[in-house]
Each structure stands twice: as structure tokens, then as C-alpha cells.
Design a protein around this motif. Structure first.
Motif, short mmCIF file in Angstrom:
data_model
loop_
_atom_site.label_atom_id
_atom_site.label_comp_id
_atom_site.label_asym_id
_atom_site.label_seq_id
_atom_site.Cartn_x
_atom_site.Cartn_y
_atom_site.Cartn_z
N GLN A 12 0.83 -1.19 0.00
CA GLN A 12 0.00 0.00 0.00
C GLN A 12 0.87 1.26 0.00
O GLN A 12 0.57 2.23 -0.68
CB GLN A 12 -0.94 -0.02 1.21
N GLY A 13 1.98 1.24 0.75
CA GLY A 13 2.89 2.38 0.76
C GLY A 13 3.56 2.59 -0.59
O GLY A 13 3.67 3.73 -1.06
N ALA A 14 4.00 1.50 -1.21
CA ALA A 14 4.62 1.61 -2.54
C ALA A 14 3.61 2.11 -3.57
O ALA A 14 3.94 2.93 -4.44
CB ALA A 14 5.19 0.27 -2.97
N PHE A 15 2.38 1.64 -3.47
CA PHE A 15 1.34 2.11 -4.38
C PHE A 15 1.06 3.59 -4.16
O PHE A 15 0.85 4.34 -5.12
CB PHE A 15 0.06 1.28 -4.19
N GLY A 16 1.07 4.03 -2.89
CA GLY A 16 0.89 5.45 -2.59
C GLY A 16 2.00 6.31 -3.18
O GLY A 16 1.74 7.39 -3.71
N VAL A 17 3.23 5.82 -3.09
CA VAL A 17 4.36 6.55 -3.69
C VAL A 17 4.18 6.65 -5.20
O VAL A 17 4.36 7.73 -5.79
CB VAL A 17 5.70 5.86 -3.35
N PHE A 18 3.81 5.53 -5.83
CA PHE A 18 3.59 5.54 -7.28
C PHE A 18 2.53 6.56 -7.67
O PHE A 18 2.71 7.34 -8.61
CB PHE A 18 3.18 4.15 -7.77
N THR A 19 1.40 6.58 -6.94
CA THR A 19 0.32 7.49 -7.32
C THR A 19 0.72 8.95 -7.11
O THR A 19 0.36 9.81 -7.92
CB THR A 19 -0.98 7.18 -6.57
N TRP A 20 1.48 9.26 -6.04
CA TRP A 20 1.92 10.65 -5.86
C TRP A 20 2.89 11.06 -6.96
O TRP A 20 2.80 12.17 -7.49
CB TRP A 20 2.55 10.87 -4.49
#
Length: 138
Positions: free
Chosen positions: A80-88
Motif C-alpha cells: 500500500q505504501g509503494a502504491f501510494g508513492v507511485f500514485t503521488w
């Protein structure tokens, strides 16, 4: 979920700005909104449904029951954290790319949205690294 709602709001602003031009970009943003909502809803369910009975989440050892292995939640949290980084990073770069190509509404200042997205991505990276360090020390 509040961070996800802010990202969805940013996507909706971009979709509104691109209402006359760039329908393929609007389709991409709509897909991103859907994927962000699904991933973060699944994460919220994972956090809240990991113990049986549910009361064990809040009271811990006071209640009889069982919870999932800590590794399951840790790994899902990293995803979830990696996905959040990708989306930002995506949202930060998105404003620079499409408004740099003249697809925007002609207003200036969109580069600040890009800077906000990139800074937010770095904060997410720091958060994931700190959580990883905390899990390693358990």
C-alpha cells in the motif's frame, strides 16, 4: 482513506480541466481513481478484519481470539505504501506533462501541483522506510 480521497479529488480536478481536450487522459485518470479506491478499501478491510473476534484489535490480550500473522499485514502495508508513492509521483508528473503540452485550461501555477505530488511521494517513501525499520526492530 483520507489520503486516497485527496488524490481522487486531484484526479477529478484534472479530469475537469481536461473536459474539452485529452479524452484518453481522462480515461487513464478514471482508471487510476478506481484502482486507488479498490486498493485502499482492501487495505482498510485487511486492517480491520485481521482478528477474530474484531474486539481483539482494540483490546489485544484481554480478549480470547486469534489474529493473522504480523507478516501478512506488514507486507500488505508495504504494498500500500509503494502504491501510494507511485500514485503521488504519477500525479506530480502528470500535471507537468499535460500542462506543459498545452492541454490545460491556460492558467498558470499548475507546476506547483507537480511539486506537491513529488514532495508527497518523498514523504511516503520516508514513511514506508520508517515503518520497515520499526518492523525489523520488533
Amino acid at each position: 482513506m483520507s489520503v486516497t480521497f485527496s488524490k481522487i479529488a486531484i484526479c477529478l480536478v484534472y479530469m475537469r480541466v481536461l473536459s474539452r481536450k485529452g479524452s484518453q487522459w481522462r480515461f487513464l485518470l478514471g482508471g487510476l481513481v478506481f484502482v486507488m479506491a479498490v486498493v485502499n478499501f482492501a487495505f482498510a478491510l485487511t486492517v480491520n478484519l485481521q482478528c477474530r473476534p474484531l474486539e481483539k484489535i482494540w483490546r489485544g490480550g484481554e480478549v480470547e481470539g486469534s489474529c493473522w500473522d504480523v507478516g501478512v499485514q506488514r507486507d500488505f502495508g508495504f504494498f500500500q505504501g509503494a502504491f501510494g508513492v507511485f500514485t503521488w509521483f504519477f500525479l506530480g508528473g502528470f500535471s507537468v506533462v499535460i500542462f506543459g503540452r498545452g492541454l490545460g485550461d491556460g492558467n498558470t501555477g499548475w507546476e506547483y501541483w507537480g511539486a506537491f505530488g513529488v514532495c508527497s511521494a518523498w514523504v511516503f517513501i520516508f514513511r514506508v522506510c520508517e515503518k520497515r525499520r520499526g518492523v525489523a526492530n520488533m
